[in-house]
Motif scaffolding. Structure first.
Motif, PDB file in Angstrom:
ATOM      1  N   VAL A 106       1.933  -5.781   4.241  1.00  0.00           N
ATOM      2  CA  VAL A 106       2.703  -4.557   4.443  1.00  0.00           C
ATOM      3  C   VAL A 106       3.245  -3.996   3.139  1.00  0.00           C
ATOM      4  O   VAL A 106       3.122  -2.795   2.874  1.00  0.00           O
ATOM      5  CB  VAL A 106       3.846  -4.790   5.463  1.00  0.00           C
ATOM      6  CG1 VAL A 106       4.750  -3.577   5.558  1.00  0.00           C
ATOM      7  CG2 VAL A 106       3.273  -5.121   6.820  1.00  0.00           C
ATOM      8  N   SER A 107       3.835  -4.817   2.295  1.00  0.00           N
ATOM      9  CA  SER A 107       4.439  -4.296   1.066  1.00  0.00           C
ATOM     10  C   SER A 107       3.393  -3.681   0.139  1.00  0.00           C
ATOM     11  O   SER A 107       3.634  -2.628  -0.458  1.00  0.00           O
ATOM     12  CB  SER A 107       5.248  -5.381   0.337  1.00  0.00           C
ATOM     13  OG  SER A 107       4.422  -6.463  -0.012  1.00  0.00           O
ATOM     14  N   SER A 108       2.225  -4.291   0.029  1.00  0.00           N
ATOM     15  CA  SER A 108       1.157  -3.729  -0.808  1.00  0.00           C
ATOM     16  C   SER A 108       0.657  -2.394  -0.251  1.00  0.00           C
ATOM     17  O   SER A 108       0.417  -1.444  -1.013  1.00  0.00           O
ATOM     18  CB  SER A 108      -0.019  -4.700  -0.935  1.00  0.00           C
ATOM     19  OG  SER A 108       0.374  -5.858  -1.610  1.00  0.00           O
ATOM     20  N   VAL A 109       0.513  -2.328   1.047  1.00  0.00           N
ATOM     21  CA  VAL A 109       0.033  -1.085   1.668  1.00  0.00           C
ATOM     22  C   VAL A 109       1.076   0.014   1.514  1.00  0.00           C
ATOM     23  O   VAL A 109       0.745   1.152   1.180  1.00  0.00           O
ATOM     24  CB  VAL A 109      -0.339  -1.319   3.151  1.00  0.00           C
ATOM     25  CG1 VAL A 109      -0.664  -0.002   3.846  1.00  0.00           C
ATOM     26  CG2 VAL A 109      -1.519  -2.281   3.249  1.00  0.00           C
ATOM     27  N   LEU A 110       2.339  -0.309   1.722  1.00  0.00           N
ATOM     28  CA  LEU A 110       3.397   0.680   1.541  1.00  0.00           C
ATOM     29  C   LEU A 110       3.417   1.197   0.100  1.00  0.00           C
ATOM     30  O   LEU A 110       3.599   2.396  -0.134  1.00  0.00           O
ATOM     31  CB  LEU A 110       4.756   0.089   1.915  1.00  0.00           C
ATOM     32  CG  LEU A 110       4.990  -0.138   3.403  1.00  0.00           C
ATOM     33  CD1 LEU A 110       6.300  -0.890   3.632  1.00  0.00           C
ATOM     34  CD2 LEU A 110       4.954   1.165   4.188  1.00  0.00           C
ATOM     35  N   GLN A 111       3.205   0.309  -0.852  1.00  0.00           N
ATOM     36  CA  GLN A 111       3.155   0.730  -2.254  1.00  0.00           C
ATOM     37  C   GLN A 111       1.986   1.686  -2.491  1.00  0.00           C
ATOM     38  O   GLN A 111       2.150   2.699  -3.155  1.00  0.00           O
ATOM     39  CB  GLN A 111       3.040  -0.485  -3.177  1.00  0.00           C
ATOM     40  CG  GLN A 111       3.026  -0.112  -4.640  1.00  0.00           C
ATOM     41  CD  GLN A 111       2.954  -1.336  -5.549  1.00  0.00           C
ATOM     42  OE1 GLN A 111       3.130  -2.472  -5.110  1.00  0.00           O
ATOM     43  NE2 GLN A 111       2.682  -1.104  -6.805  1.00  0.00           N
ATOM     44  N   LYS A 112       0.821   1.375  -1.943  1.00  0.00           N
ATOM     45  CA  LYS A 112      -0.344   2.266  -2.094  1.00  0.00           C
ATOM     46  C   LYS A 112      -0.086   3.630  -1.460  1.00  0.00           C
ATOM     47  O   LYS A 112      -0.481   4.660  -1.996  1.00  0.00           O
ATOM     48  CB  LYS A 112      -1.588   1.627  -1.492  1.00  0.00           C
ATOM     49  CG  LYS A 112      -2.190   0.523  -2.353  1.00  0.00           C
ATOM     50  CD  LYS A 112      -3.476   0.008  -1.726  1.00  0.00           C
ATOM     51  CE  LYS A 112      -4.088  -1.088  -2.543  1.00  0.00           C
ATOM     52  NZ  LYS A 112      -4.771  -0.627  -3.747  1.00  0.00           N
ATOM     53  N   LEU A 113       0.579   3.639  -0.329  1.00  0.00           N
ATOM     54  CA  LEU A 113       0.905   4.893   0.328  1.00  0.00           C
ATOM     55  C   LEU A 113       1.882   5.725  -0.504  1.00  0.00           C
ATOM     56  O   LEU A 113       1.741   6.943  -0.631  1.00  0.00           O
ATOM     57  CB  LEU A 113       1.475   4.644   1.733  1.00  0.00           C
ATOM     58  CG  LEU A 113       0.491   4.189   2.787  1.00  0.00           C
ATOM     59  CD1 LEU A 113       1.222   3.713   4.035  1.00  0.00           C
ATOM     60  CD2 LEU A 113      -0.498   5.304   3.123  1.00  0.00           C
ATOM     61  N   GLN A 114       2.878   5.068  -1.097  1.00  0.00           N
ATOM     62  CA  GLN A 114       3.840   5.767  -1.937  1.00  0.00           C
ATOM     63  C   GLN A 114       3.172   6.316  -3.191  1.00  0.00           C
ATOM     64  O   GLN A 114       3.474   7.426  -3.634  1.00  0.00           O
ATOM     65  CB  GLN A 114       4.999   4.845  -2.312  1.00  0.00           C
ATOM     66  CG  GLN A 114       5.929   4.577  -1.153  1.00  0.00           C
ATOM     67  CD  GLN A 114       7.004   3.556  -1.490  1.00  0.00           C
ATOM     68  OE1 GLN A 114       6.881   2.779  -2.420  1.00  0.00           O
ATOM     69  NE2 GLN A 114       8.080   3.578  -0.702  1.00  0.00           N
TER      70      GLN A 114
END
Length: 168
Positions: free
Chosen positions: A157-165
């Motif tokens: 989740v944290s990696s995906v959220l970072q990519k989205l940001q």
């Protein structure tokens, strides 16, 4: 971020698991497209395939995708074949952002147990590895059109959220 987020990729790549976690982290609604189809149709995906065939299932899938696609603040875990039929990929791109969960076939194969084959009609056969390879070969050109590719190593989740940001 208000756009709909669509998770695409092979069966067993983790779309539903990651989708639920992302929805919780973003305070979004989570929709598993296959579960929505089953709820709307009052029967399982397996029953739809058995009774009506894949062509009818893909029409139902396209209709259901269009129904949920316009909902803001939603994470949609698509079926593995969803982007490959009825211009569904165009709908996905028009309505939000797509993330391809690029999970290795060896990982997917390890996740697939006999019980799962029963609920995945296209995988309910003896040589699961060969079928997965064949599906991957047919579908990768669609998956590759996703807005973001999420490698297996970055599918938390944290990696995906970072990519989205980073994309915003």
């Amino acid at each position: 971020m208000t756009e709909t987020i669509f998770l695409i990729g092979m069966p067993g790549c983790g779309k539903s698991t990651l989708g639920r976690a992302l929805a919780a982290a973003l305070d979004y609604t989570f929709v598993d497209l296959d579960a929505q189809i089953e709820a709307d149709e009052g029967r399982t995906i397996r029953d739809i395939f058995a009774q009506d065939g894949e062509v009818i299932f893909r029409e139902i899938e396209a209709r259901t995708l269009r129904k949920v696609a316009a909902q803001p603040h939603t994470i949609v875990a698509t079926g593995g074949g969803t982007p490959c039929f009825h211009d569904n990929l165009a709908v996905i791109h028009a309505q939000g952002i797509s993330l391809f969960l690029d999970t290795s076939l060896s990982t997917i194969l390890a996740r697939m147990e006999a019980a799962e084959r029963a609920v995945r009609p296209l995988l309910a056969q003896e040589d699961l590895k060969a079928k997965l390879e064949e599906l991957y070969t047919r579908r990768i050109s669609y998956y590759a059109q996703a807005d973001l590719r999420i490698p297996e190593a970055d599918s938390d989740v944290s990696s995906v959220l970072q990519k989205l940001q980073e994309r915003a």
